[in-house]
Design a protein around this motif. Structure first.
Motif, PDB file in Angstrom:
ATOM      1  N   ILE A 173      26.903  -9.107  39.059  1.00  0.00           N
ATOM      2  CA  ILE A 173      26.202  -7.849  38.803  1.00  0.00           C
ATOM      3  C   ILE A 173      25.299  -7.965  37.583  1.00  0.00           C
ATOM      4  O   ILE A 173      24.118  -7.587  37.609  1.00  0.00           O
ATOM      5  CB  ILE A 173      27.210  -6.700  38.613  1.00  0.00           C
ATOM      6  CG1 ILE A 173      27.958  -6.420  39.913  1.00  0.00           C
ATOM      7  CG2 ILE A 173      26.496  -5.431  38.139  1.00  0.00           C
ATOM      8  CD1 ILE A 173      29.073  -5.390  39.769  1.00  0.00           C
ATOM      9  N   GLU A 210      22.151 -10.065  38.269  1.00  0.00           N
ATOM     10  CA  GLU A 210      21.150  -9.415  39.119  1.00  0.00           C
ATOM     11  C   GLU A 210      20.442  -8.278  38.388  1.00  0.00           C
ATOM     12  O   GLU A 210      19.226  -8.114  38.490  1.00  0.00           O
ATOM     13  CB  GLU A 210      21.806  -8.875  40.391  1.00  0.00           C
ATOM     14  CG  GLU A 210      20.815  -8.157  41.302  1.00  0.00           C
ATOM     15  CD  GLU A 210      21.459  -7.605  42.551  1.00  0.00           C
ATOM     16  OE1 GLU A 210      21.057  -6.513  42.990  1.00  0.00           O
ATOM     17  OE2 GLU A 210      22.364  -8.262  43.101  1.00  0.00           O
ATOM     18  N   SER A 212      27.948  -0.301  45.767  1.00  0.00           N
ATOM     19  CA  SER A 212      27.148  -1.210  46.598  1.00  0.00           C
ATOM     20  C   SER A 212      25.691  -0.784  46.689  1.00  0.00           C
ATOM     21  O   SER A 212      24.816  -1.609  46.969  1.00  0.00           O
ATOM     22  CB  SER A 212      27.751  -1.286  48.012  1.00  0.00           C
ATOM     23  OG  SER A 212      27.513  -0.098  48.740  1.00  0.00           O
ATOM     24  N   LEU A 213      25.415   0.506  46.464  1.00  0.00           N
ATOM     25  CA  LEU A 213      24.049   1.022  46.560  1.00  0.00           C
ATOM     26  C   LEU A 213      23.350   1.134  45.205  1.00  0.00           C
ATOM     27  O   LEU A 213      22.163   1.475  45.158  1.00  0.00           O
ATOM     28  CB  LEU A 213      24.069   2.408  47.228  1.00  0.00           C
ATOM     29  CG  LEU A 213      24.625   2.459  48.662  1.00  0.00           C
ATOM     30  CD1 LEU A 213      24.707   3.906  49.143  1.00  0.00           C
ATOM     31  CD2 LEU A 213      23.779   1.615  49.598  1.00  0.00           C
ATOM     32  N   SER A 214      24.056   0.881  44.120  1.00  0.00           N
ATOM     33  CA  SER A 214      23.495   1.074  42.778  1.00  0.00           C
ATOM     34  C   SER A 214      22.389   0.064  42.485  1.00  0.00           C
ATOM     35  O   SER A 214      22.535  -1.130  42.751  1.00  0.00           O
ATOM     36  CB  SER A 214      24.596   0.952  41.723  1.00  0.00           C
ATOM     37  OG  SER A 214      25.553   1.982  41.868  1.00  0.00           O
ATOM     38  N   GLU A 215      21.321   0.574  41.920  1.00  0.00           N
ATOM     39  CA  GLU A 215      20.163  -0.267  41.598  1.00  0.00           C
ATOM     40  C   GLU A 215      20.041  -0.559  40.108  1.00  0.00           C
ATOM     41  O   GLU A 215      19.236  -1.390  39.705  1.00  0.00           O
ATOM     42  CB  GLU A 215      18.874   0.420  42.072  1.00  0.00           C
ATOM     43  CG  GLU A 215      18.805   0.640  43.577  1.00  0.00           C
ATOM     44  CD  GLU A 215      18.710  -0.682  44.353  1.00  0.00           C
ATOM     45  OE1 GLU A 215      18.273  -1.682  43.747  1.00  0.00           O
ATOM     46  OE2 GLU A 215      19.074  -0.694  45.541  1.00  0.00           O
ATOM     47  N   ASP A 258      26.521 -11.285  48.959  1.00  0.00           N
ATOM     48  CA  ASP A 258      26.380 -10.951  47.548  1.00  0.00           C
ATOM     49  C   ASP A 258      27.431  -9.923  47.151  1.00  0.00           C
ATOM     50  O   ASP A 258      28.267  -9.522  47.967  1.00  0.00           O
ATOM     51  CB  ASP A 258      24.973 -10.423  47.261  1.00  0.00           C
ATOM     52  CG  ASP A 258      24.613  -9.208  48.122  1.00  0.00           C
ATOM     53  OD1 ASP A 258      25.538  -8.608  48.712  1.00  0.00           O
ATOM     54  OD2 ASP A 258      23.424  -8.869  48.212  1.00  0.00           O
ATOM     55  N   TRP A 259      27.403  -9.500  45.891  1.00  0.00           N
ATOM     56  CA  TRP A 259      28.417  -8.569  45.391  1.00  0.00           C
ATOM     57  C   TRP A 259      28.335  -7.211  46.084  1.00  0.00           C
ATOM     58  O   TRP A 259      29.353  -6.550  46.266  1.00  0.00           O
ATOM     59  CB  TRP A 259      28.304  -8.425  43.874  1.00  0.00           C
ATOM     60  CG  TRP A 259      27.033  -7.776  43.382  1.00  0.00           C
ATOM     61  CD1 TRP A 259      25.875  -8.406  43.044  1.00  0.00           C
ATOM     62  CD2 TRP A 259      26.813  -6.366  43.178  1.00  0.00           C
ATOM     63  NE1 TRP A 259      24.927  -7.484  42.641  1.00  0.00           N
ATOM     64  CE2 TRP A 259      25.482  -6.229  42.694  1.00  0.00           C
ATOM     65  CE3 TRP A 259      27.587  -5.229  43.333  1.00  0.00           C
ATOM     66  CZ2 TRP A 259      24.932  -4.976  42.384  1.00  0.00           C
ATOM     67  CZ3 TRP A 259      27.048  -3.995  43.022  1.00  0.00           C
ATOM     68  CH2 TRP A 259      25.736  -3.875  42.550  1.00  0.00           C
ATOM     69  N   ARG A 260      27.127  -6.810  46.482  1.00  0.00           N
ATOM     70  CA  ARG A 260      26.994  -5.540  47.202  1.00  0.00           C
ATOM     71  C   ARG A 260      27.731  -5.600  48.541  1.00  0.00           C
ATOM     72  O   ARG A 260      28.387  -4.638  48.947  1.00  0.00           O
ATOM     73  CB  ARG A 260      25.519  -5.214  47.431  1.00  0.00           C
ATOM     74  CG  ARG A 260      24.725  -5.007  46.147  1.00  0.00           C
ATOM     75  CD  ARG A 260      23.258  -4.733  46.465  1.00  0.00           C
ATOM     76  NE  ARG A 260      22.454  -4.766  45.260  1.00  0.00           N
ATOM     77  CZ  ARG A 260      22.349  -3.746  44.416  1.00  0.00           C
ATOM     78  NH1 ARG A 260      22.979  -2.615  44.667  1.00  0.00           N
ATOM     79  NH2 ARG A 260      21.614  -3.845  43.328  1.00  0.00           N
ATOM     80  N   SER A 261      27.611  -6.730  49.220  1.00  0.00           N
ATOM     81  CA  SER A 261      28.324  -6.902  50.490  1.00  0.00           C
ATOM     82  C   SER A 261      29.834  -6.870  50.271  1.00  0.00           C
ATOM     83  O   SER A 261      30.583  -6.327  51.085  1.00  0.00           O
ATOM     84  CB  SER A 261      27.913  -8.222  51.139  1.00  0.00           C
ATOM     85  OG  SER A 261      26.527  -8.242  51.404  1.00  0.00           O
ATOM     86  N   TYR A 284      31.410  -5.168  47.929  1.00  0.00           N
ATOM     87  CA  TYR A 284      31.778  -3.766  47.752  1.00  0.00           C
ATOM     88  C   TYR A 284      31.778  -3.019  49.093  1.00  0.00           C
ATOM     89  O   TYR A 284      32.616  -2.145  49.324  1.00  0.00           O
ATOM     90  CB  TYR A 284      30.833  -3.085  46.763  1.00  0.00           C
ATOM     91  CG  TYR A 284      31.359  -3.085  45.347  1.00  0.00           C
ATOM     92  CD1 TYR A 284      32.368  -2.205  44.961  1.00  0.00           C
ATOM     93  CD2 TYR A 284      30.855  -3.965  44.398  1.00  0.00           C
ATOM     94  CE1 TYR A 284      32.855  -2.190  43.675  1.00  0.00           C
ATOM     95  CE2 TYR A 284      31.345  -3.971  43.097  1.00  0.00           C
ATOM     96  CZ  TYR A 284      32.345  -3.080  42.739  1.00  0.00           C
ATOM     97  OH  TYR A 284      32.835  -3.086  41.456  1.00  0.00           O
ATOM     98  N   ARG A 285      30.833  -3.367  49.976  1.00  0.00           N
ATOM     99  CA  ARG A 285      30.798  -2.690  51.268  1.00  0.00           C
ATOM    100  C   ARG A 285      32.008  -3.065  52.122  1.00  0.00           C
ATOM    101  O   ARG A 285      32.556  -2.222  52.850  1.00  0.00           O
ATOM    102  CB  ARG A 285      29.498  -3.005  52.010  1.00  0.00           C
ATOM    103  CG  ARG A 285      28.302  -2.206  51.493  1.00  0.00           C
ATOM    104  CD  ARG A 285      27.143  -2.275  52.449  1.00  0.00           C
ATOM    105  NE  ARG A 285      26.553  -3.608  52.498  1.00  0.00           N
ATOM    106  CZ  ARG A 285      25.593  -4.031  51.687  1.00  0.00           C
ATOM    107  NH1 ARG A 285      25.124  -3.229  50.744  1.00  0.00           N
ATOM    108  NH2 ARG A 285      25.099  -5.246  51.807  1.00  0.00           N
TER     109      ARG A 285
END
Length: 418
Positions: free
Chosen positions: A30, A33, A87-90, A158-161, A163-164
């Motif tokens: 995180i 990125e 997972s959606l945080s930018e 990736d880390w978002r995946s 979290y999903r």
């Protein structure tokens, strides 16, 4: 029905454990990125813990008004939404916002379910409950590491995946708690009431089991400000702070100690930290098998003795295998302490007061989690990492002395065998 309800509670505790070890595993990816400082992980952790403390302190009123089932369903759904939010945080600001939501959801369900099981189920169920927490806390880092490995063929890269993936599991658990809402009332006539509450009260009537409502007995006159005046409450806070601070400090900094002081490789250190969590799960499982023969306080004292021996293994200049055994035994000894303390809450303070007290105990636990591991981080950074076992020894001394004090107060006030 009561057995089915217990399975739902176990599932909810898997969901409680899932987010707790996820952020630390994902943070290296995180911060790279989002291009933020590594140290800002502490800010996110503080927000999670802060939200948990707030919801723990409010949990008694929420349970009294809405019932344990509704609080569990809403809180579990809130944690699922927070995982999706991660997972959606930018940017870091969005992560901080969902961190607060995650903490608010975790604190309420933690207190509600611990309180419910302490009132209406035997001590073994409390220990098994926290074994299921161990399943959740072990599952999510594995899934995150799988996502971070770059398995693009499966769509997780990736880390978002990561979290999903965990979000979908948490969503299923949330749906289970929602569909199980009718069970909280239907299970009333079959509940295996804890032996402390199956005896007749002063009027000759049996204390209620799971009745027509899952709204737990809450003492209306026990205001939040007055809880700390109840004899023994401030002492038991110290036991919770010491136990949880030891647990999270060991999990957070054990690998650093093994690498920097014991000169192990990072891979070997990670394997030993895994042994630590395995020891904690084993301690809670074994404790669930023993309460019929040993009282809660005796189990706590045995656990503290095991921790002392384990820390000596870490302090002495012994082979690497001794360090592995030591870390395993720290988890083995500390594992039973937290669930047994929770189960003793109605015994120590009475069922009418235990709702308020349980919330403050959970808040004290998260206060220790929030403050004590970062304090050791400062010591390790500015002094030396060799302090690790001595720091754990100080936390052990805190909870042992407070525990002996609490046990003495208990014997004086209620004649409880300790």
């Amino acid at each position: 029905m009561s057995t089915l309800l217990l399975l739902v509670i176990y599932a909810a505790f898997i969901g409680l454990g899932i987010p707790d070890s996820l952020f630390g595993t994902a943070w290296p990816a995180i911060h790279e990125e989002l291009n933020v400082m590594v140290s800002l992980a502490g800010c996110v952790s503080v927000l999670i813990s802060g939200g948990t403390i707030v919801s723990s302190l409010l949990s008694s009123k929420l349970i009294g008004r809405f019932g344990t089932g509704r609080v569990t369903a809403v809180s579990t759904s809130l944690t699922a939404a927070a995982l999706l939010g991660f997972s959606l945080s930018e940017n870091l600001l969005q992560i901080m916002f969902v961190a607060v939501l995650l903490g608010l959801g975790a604190g309420a369900v933690d207190t509600a379910l611990n309180y419910y099981v302490a009132l209406y189920y035997k001590a073994k169920h409390m220990n098994f409950l926290h074994c299921f927490y161990g399943i959740g806390v072990s599952l999510s880092p594995y899934l995150m590491s799988y996502a971070l490995s770059g398995n693009t063929a499966a769509g997780w890269a990736d880390w978002r995946s990561g979290y999903r993936m965990v979000f979908w599991i948490q969503l299923v658990i949330a749906l289970i708690t929602i569909f199980a809402l009718p069970l909280w009332n239907r299970a009333g006539h079959e509940a295996p009431v804890s032996r402390e509450f199956g005896k007749p009260d002063a009027s000759g009537k049996a204390c209620r089991a799971l009745g027509d409502s899952d709204r737990l007995p809450v003492r209306e006159s026990a205001g939040r400000i007055r809880v700390w005046k109840i004899p023994g409450v401030r002492v038991v806070w110290l036991v919770f702070i010491g136990s949880c601070a030891l647990e999270y400090t060991c999990g957070s900094w054990g690998s650093t100690f093994l690498v920097q002081v014991k000169e192990m490789s990072a891979g070997a250190a990670a394997e030993i930290v895994t042994l630590y969590y395995a020891g904690m799960a084993a301690g809670r499982f074994l404790s669930g098998l023993l309460p019929a023969k040993l009282s809660g306080w005796r189990l706590i004292r045995i656990g503290q003795g095991i921790i002392l021996i384990a820390l000596l293994l870490l302090i002495l200049p012994l082979p690497d295998a001794a360090a592995g055994i030591g870390m395993f035994c720290v988890g083995l000894g500390n594992g039973p302490i937290f669930p047994n303390l929770l189960h003793l809450t109605p015994v120590h303070f009475g069922k009418e007061r235990s709702g308020e007290v349980m919330g403050t105990q959970m808040a004290a636990s998260y206060l220790g989690i929030m403050l004590m591991p970062p304090v050791f981080g400062l010591l390790a950074q500015n002094i030396w990492a060799e302090l690790f076992p001595y720091y754990l020894l100080a936390l052990l001394a805190l909870m042992t002395i407070a525990g002996l004090w609490m046990s003495r107060l208990t014997r004086r006030s209620s004649g409880t065998v300790s």
